[in-house]
Enzyme design. Structure first.
Site, mmCIF file in Angstrom:
data_model
loop_
_atom_site.group_PDB
_atom_site.id
_atom_site.type_symbol
_atom_site.label_atom_id
_atom_site.label_comp_id
_atom_site.label_asym_id
_atom_site.label_seq_id
_atom_site.Cartn_x
_atom_site.Cartn_y
_atom_site.Cartn_z
ATOM 1 C CE1 TYR A 77 -8.387 -6.926 6.579
ATOM 2 C CE2 TYR A 77 -7.503 -8.251 8.382
ATOM 3 C CZ TYR A 77 -8.216 -8.158 7.202
ATOM 4 O OH TYR A 77 -8.760 -9.277 6.645
ATOM 5 C CE1 TYR A 93 -4.013 -1.565 -0.482
ATOM 6 C CE2 TYR A 93 -3.758 -2.567 1.685
ATOM 7 C CZ TYR A 93 -4.447 -2.451 0.489
ATOM 8 O OH TYR A 93 -5.555 -3.219 0.253
ATOM 9 C CG LEU A 127 -2.349 -5.211 -1.746
ATOM 10 C CD1 LEU A 127 -2.980 -5.035 -3.131
ATOM 11 C CD2 LEU A 127 -1.561 -3.975 -1.369
ATOM 12 C CE1 TYR A 166 -3.621 -8.411 9.960
ATOM 13 C CE2 TYR A 166 -4.476 -7.456 11.991
ATOM 14 C CZ TYR A 166 -3.730 -7.344 10.835
ATOM 15 O OH TYR A 166 -3.092 -6.158 10.551
ATOM 16 C CG LEU A 191 -2.407 1.709 4.735
ATOM 17 C CD1 LEU A 191 -3.785 1.691 4.060
ATOM 18 C CD2 LEU A 191 -1.803 3.086 4.616
ATOM 19 C CB ALA A 201 3.284 -7.120 5.339
ATOM 20 C CE LYS A 221 -2.887 -2.815 10.898
ATOM 21 N NZ LYS A 221 -1.932 -1.787 10.449
ATOM 22 C CB SER A 262 1.393 -6.329 0.695
ATOM 23 O OG SER A 262 1.020 -6.848 1.958
ATOM 24 C CB SER A 268 2.267 2.453 4.491
ATOM 25 O OG SER A 268 1.765 1.297 3.825
HETATM 26 P P1 NAI Z 1 4.159 -4.109 2.984
HETATM 27 O O1 NAI Z 1 5.011 -5.298 3.223
HETATM 28 O O2 NAI Z 1 4.228 -3.471 1.643
HETATM 29 O O3 NAI Z 1 4.421 -2.957 4.040
HETATM 30 C C1 NAI Z 1 4.834 -3.142 5.349
HETATM 31 C C2 NAI Z 1 6.149 -2.401 5.492
HETATM 32 O O4 NAI Z 1 6.491 -2.242 6.847
HETATM 33 C C3 NAI Z 1 7.320 -3.127 4.830
HETATM 34 O O5 NAI Z 1 7.913 -2.279 3.875
HETATM 35 C C4 NAI Z 1 8.274 -3.371 5.996
HETATM 36 O O6 NAI Z 1 9.605 -3.302 5.591
HETATM 37 C C5 NAI Z 1 7.884 -2.233 6.918
HETATM 38 N N1 NAI Z 1 8.296 -2.392 8.315
HETATM 39 C C6 NAI Z 1 8.100 -3.453 9.144
HETATM 40 N N2 NAI Z 1 8.624 -3.203 10.354
HETATM 41 C C7 NAI Z 1 9.151 -1.946 10.303
HETATM 42 C C8 NAI Z 1 9.844 -1.122 11.236
HETATM 43 N N3 NAI Z 1 10.104 -1.547 12.474
HETATM 44 N N4 NAI Z 1 10.245 0.110 10.840
HETATM 45 C C9 NAI Z 1 10.011 0.545 9.590
HETATM 46 N N5 NAI Z 1 9.357 -0.197 8.661
HETATM 47 C C10 NAI Z 1 8.937 -1.426 9.019
HETATM 48 O O7 NAI Z 1 2.687 -4.593 3.325
HETATM 49 P P2 NAI Z 1 1.270 -3.841 3.334
HETATM 50 O O8 NAI Z 1 0.300 -4.946 3.504
HETATM 51 O O9 NAI Z 1 1.116 -2.937 2.196
HETATM 52 O O10 NAI Z 1 1.278 -3.028 4.688
HETATM 53 C C11 NAI Z 1 1.148 -1.619 4.782
HETATM 54 C C12 NAI Z 1 0.086 -1.262 5.802
HETATM 55 O O11 NAI Z 1 -1.186 -1.662 5.296
HETATM 56 C C13 NAI Z 1 0.255 -1.979 7.146
HETATM 57 O O12 NAI Z 1 -0.083 -1.106 8.196
HETATM 58 C C14 NAI Z 1 -0.777 -3.081 7.046
HETATM 59 O O13 NAI Z 1 -1.209 -3.555 8.305
HETATM 60 C C15 NAI Z 1 -1.880 -2.350 6.306
HETATM 61 N N6 NAI Z 1 -2.938 -3.189 5.743
HETATM 62 C C16 NAI Z 1 -2.637 -4.200 4.865
HETATM 63 C C17 NAI Z 1 -3.639 -5.005 4.347
HETATM 64 C C18 NAI Z 1 -3.307 -6.104 3.381
HETATM 65 O O14 NAI Z 1 -4.166 -6.968 3.099
HETATM 66 N N7 NAI Z 1 -2.139 -6.146 2.805
HETATM 67 C C19 NAI Z 1 -5.052 -4.817 4.719
HETATM 68 C C20 NAI Z 1 -5.276 -3.690 5.607
HETATM 69 C C21 NAI Z 1 -4.249 -2.933 6.109
#
Ligand code: NAI
Length: 286
Positions: A172, A16, A220, A182, A170, A224, A190, A222, A120
């Site tokens: 959930y 995201y 999504l 989860y 972001l 994570a 969250k 992603s 994010s």
């Molecule tokens: P993503 O893997 O693209 O993003 C997560 C990022 O957090 C990664 O780039 C990771 O390197 C970084 N990260 C982890 N620990 C960290 C730290 N200590 N310091 C700095 N960066 C750190 O995955 P996504 O899914 O796009 O996640 C982005 C946001 O969206 C998160 O808050 C996630 O919970 C939220 N979200 C995701 C959903 C999904 O289905 N993918 C649904 C709803 C919310």
């Protein structure tokens, strides 16, 4: 003058954060990125080698420019907080000034101010464990990385944000409804993030004229999310049961962030905005 955005939590072009960056760039914002220290090397190398060029294409055909990538670990607020073993870790010792306080100082030194702050990022080492089997360490770690990280970012960046600015995270729906799978305290993290969105909206609004909102996004695929292990099931479930039966794209969520960061949303703060094809409104699966 165009707006300047700092987006914390981009390490590839699948999540995201990347989509939010693109939507903001398409709307004319300058993009600064905070990348998790252990992921920095591969992200920068991939960027440099053009691996993301296809996904950098904006609606007008130009390529999104990332003005600067900062190493960041949002679990640490200042150098004194970093344990010796992390400092000595090879993946960390190659970069410096990556605690939240130091990154804010670097951005201030490089650019003076920002207008938009995006969180994010999330992490929960025990996400695949049920809450009932989650350790105290795992739970507190999830809240530290996924919830307090937002408070810390706000605390350190608000002083360099221009009045009228916007912050976005972001979240959930597992915060408010039962989503088995989860786990590890991520649902709790969250819930904290959403509650903090309201309190921080009050504090940052009154004191600094800054808005604080969170986007409750649908599933999504992603990096994570793949690590959690149930993402394909959640996408299928949404396709079957949501009012809008289409796959949710990261771009759609990015566009909501661009709206929330824009003057079009000048009266919206303290809100949880759903970008999930309407799934949150369903009471039963059909
Ligand atoms: P993503 O893997 O693209 O993003 C997560 C990022 O957090 C990664 O780039 C990771 O390197 C970084 N990260 C982890 N620990 C960290 C730290 N200590 N310091 C700095 N960066 C750190 O995955 P996504 O899914 O796009 O996640 C982005 C946001 O969206 C998160 O808050 C996630 O919970 C939220 N979200 C995701 C959903 C999904 O289905 N993918 C649904 C709803 C919310």
């Amino acid at each position: 003058r165009g707006k300047r955005a700092f987006i914390a939590g981009i390490a590839d072009d699948n999540g995201y954060g990347w989509a939010v960056a693109k939507s903001l760039a398409a709307a004319g914002a300058e993009i600064l990125v905070g990348t998790w220290v252990p992921a920095l090397n591969i992200f920068e190398t991939s960027l440099r080698r053009g691996k993301f060029d296809e996904s950098r294409v904006l609606p007008d055909g130009s390529l999104m420019e990332i003005t600067k990538v900062y190493p960041l670990d949002a679990v640490y607020d200042c150098p004194e907080d970093v344990p010796e073993d992390v400092k000595a870790n090879k993946r960390y010792s190659g970069s410096d000034s990556w605690t939240v306080k130091e990154v804010a100082e670097s951005v201030k030194k490089d650019f003076g101010t920002i207008d938009i702050l995006v969180h994010s990022l999330a992490n929960g080492s025990e996400v695949s464990k049920p809450l009932l089997e989650t350790s105290r360490k795992g739970y507190l770690g999830a809240v530290s990385a996924s919830s307090y990280s937002f408070i810390s970012l706000l605390k350190h960046f608000v002083p360099i944000m221009n009045p009228g600015g916007a912050t976005i995270s972001l979240t959930y729906i597992a915060s408010e409804r039962i989503i088995p799978g989860y786990g590890g305290g991520m649902s709790s993290a969250k819930a904290a993030l959403e509650s903090d969105t309201r309190v921080l909206a009050f504090e940052a609004g009154r004191k600094h004229d800054i808005r604080v909102n969170t986007i409750s996004a649908g599933p999504l695929r992603s990096r994570a999310a793949k690590a959690i292990g149930f993402i394909d099931m959640m996408i299928d479930y949404s396709l079957e049961n949501a009012p809008l039966q289409k796959e949710l794209t990261a771009e759609e969520v990015g566009n909501v962030a661009a709206f929330l960061a824009s003057p079009l949303a000048s009266a919206i703060t303290g809100a949880v905005i759903y970008a999930d094809n309407g799934l949150n409104a369903m009471g039963v699966g059909v």
